[in-house]
Design a protein around this motif. Structure first.
Motif, PDB file in Angstrom:
ATOM      1  N   THR A   8       0.788  -1.237   0.000  1.00 26.74           N
ATOM      2  CA  THR A   8       0.000   0.000   0.000  1.00 26.74           C
ATOM      3  C   THR A   8       0.819   1.286   0.000  1.00 26.74           C
ATOM      4  OG1 THR A   8      -0.120  -0.039   2.422  1.00 26.74           O
ATOM      5  CG2 THR A   8      -1.933  -1.088   1.202  1.00 26.74           C
ATOM      6  N   ARG A   9       2.150   1.183   0.090  1.00 23.59           N
ATOM      7  CA  ARG A   9       2.958   2.396   0.178  1.00 23.59           C
ATOM      8  C   ARG A   9       4.338   2.158  -0.418  1.00 23.59           C
ATOM      9  NH1 ARG A   9       2.939   7.265   2.574  1.00 23.59           N
ATOM     10  NH2 ARG A   9       4.773   8.024   3.634  1.00 23.59           N
ATOM     11  N   THR A  23       1.203   6.295  -2.463  1.00 24.01           N
ATOM     12  CA  THR A  23       0.213   5.613  -1.640  1.00 24.01           C
ATOM     13  C   THR A  23      -0.835   4.980  -2.535  1.00 24.01           C
ATOM     14  OG1 THR A  23       0.555   7.281   0.071  1.00 24.01           O
ATOM     15  CG2 THR A  23      -1.391   5.892   0.279  1.00 24.01           C
ATOM     16  N   ARG A  24      -1.163   3.729  -2.254  1.00 28.11           N
ATOM     17  CA  ARG A  24      -2.163   3.023  -3.057  1.00 28.11           C
ATOM     18  C   ARG A  24      -3.562   3.386  -2.585  1.00 28.11           C
ATOM     19  NH1 ARG A  24      -2.956  -3.448  -3.379  1.00 28.11           N
ATOM     20  NH2 ARG A  24      -4.578  -3.418  -4.951  1.00 28.11           N
ATOM     21  N   THR A  25      -4.442   3.681  -3.550  1.00 28.32           N
ATOM     22  CA  THR A  25      -5.844   3.961  -3.262  1.00 28.32           C
ATOM     23  C   THR A  25      -6.697   3.127  -4.212  1.00 28.32           C
ATOM     24  OG1 THR A  25      -6.025   5.783  -4.829  1.00 28.32           O
ATOM     25  CG2 THR A  25      -5.286   6.346  -2.595  1.00 28.32           C
ATOM     26  N   ASP A  26      -7.992   3.269  -4.121  1.00 32.07           N
ATOM     27  CA  ASP A  26      -8.893   2.517  -4.998  1.00 32.07           C
ATOM     28  C   ASP A  26      -8.718   2.872  -6.472  1.00 32.07           C
ATOM     29  OD1 ASP A  26      -9.975   1.180  -2.855  1.00 32.07           O
ATOM     30  OD2 ASP A  26     -11.650   2.573  -2.625  1.00 32.07           O
ATOM     31  N   CYS A  27      -8.272   4.094  -6.754  1.00 34.89           N
ATOM     32  CA  CYS A  27      -8.146   4.512  -8.158  1.00 34.89           C
ATOM     33  C   CYS A  27      -6.708   4.464  -8.674  1.00 34.89           C
ATOM     34  CB  CYS A  27      -8.741   5.909  -8.354  1.00 34.89           C
ATOM     35  SG  CYS A  27      -7.982   7.170  -7.354  1.00 34.89           S
ATOM     36  N   TRP A  29      -2.217   4.520  -7.764  1.00 35.18           N
ATOM     37  CA  TRP A  29      -1.150   4.992  -6.872  1.00 35.18           C
ATOM     38  C   TRP A  29      -1.046   6.508  -6.975  1.00 35.18           C
ATOM     39  CZ3 TRP A  29       1.744   2.094  -3.519  1.00 35.18           C
ATOM     40  CH2 TRP A  29       1.607   0.717  -3.613  1.00 35.18           C
ATOM     41  N   HIS A  30      -1.040   7.171  -5.831  1.00 37.51           N
ATOM     42  CA  HIS A  30      -0.853   8.625  -5.775  1.00 37.51           C
ATOM     43  C   HIS A  30       0.597   8.894  -5.379  1.00 37.51           C
ATOM     44  CE1 HIS A  30      -4.990  10.036  -6.307  1.00 37.51           C
ATOM     45  NE2 HIS A  30      -5.308   8.867  -5.769  1.00 37.51           N
ATOM     46  N   THR A  32       3.687  11.648  -4.860  1.00 43.17           N
ATOM     47  CA  THR A  32       3.784  13.061  -4.490  1.00 43.17           C
ATOM     48  C   THR A  32       4.319  13.930  -5.620  1.00 43.17           C
ATOM     49  OG1 THR A  32       5.920  12.637  -3.431  1.00 43.17           O
ATOM     50  CG2 THR A  32       3.971  12.665  -2.015  1.00 43.17           C
ATOM     51  N   PRO A  37      -3.385   9.944 -10.519  1.00 40.77           N
ATOM     52  CA  PRO A  37      -3.101   8.559 -10.106  1.00 40.77           C
ATOM     53  C   PRO A  37      -2.440   7.784 -11.245  1.00 40.77           C
ATOM     54  CG  PRO A  37      -5.366   9.155  -9.593  1.00 40.77           C
ATOM     55  CD  PRO A  37      -4.815  10.256 -10.444  1.00 40.77           C
ATOM     56  N   ARG A  40       1.066   0.810 -10.736  1.00 46.38           N
ATOM     57  CA  ARG A  40       2.185   0.453  -9.858  1.00 46.38           C
ATOM     58  C   ARG A  40       3.533   0.659 -10.538  1.00 46.38           C
ATOM     59  NH1 ARG A  40       5.365  -3.993  -8.475  1.00 46.38           N
ATOM     60  NH2 ARG A  40       5.695  -4.236  -6.237  1.00 46.38           N
TER      61      ARG A  40
END
Length: 73
Positions: A8-9, A23-27, A29-30, A32, A37, A40
């Motif tokens: 997840t990170r 950071t992994r989210t539902d949509c 990787w975000h 910085t 998004p 991977r």
């Protein structure tokens, strides 16, 4: 440089300082350093690019190739 990847990170560090995170989210990787998004593999490429820019500078051929790779997505 140290690159730490979990489910997840992701974190890239240089000289003991965190330089970029993802950071992994539902949509996706975000990252910085990215405005949207990403998947991977693109997140890993973005972390590698940030490290390369800090350690080798803007004119580094590898950094330029990584930048081109990110612009294709």
């Amino acid at each position: 440089m140290a690159l730490e990847i979990t489910a997840t990170r992701m974190t890239a560090t240089a000289a003991g300082k965190v330089i970029v995170t993802a950071t992994r989210t539902d949509c996706g990787w975000h990252v910085t350093t990215c405005p949207r998004p990403v998947d991977r593999n693109t997140a890993i490429t973005a972390l590698m690019l940030a490290e390369r820019l800090i350690t080798h500078g803007e004119d580094d051929p590898c950094a330029q190739d990584l930048r081109r790779e990110l612009s294709r997505d």
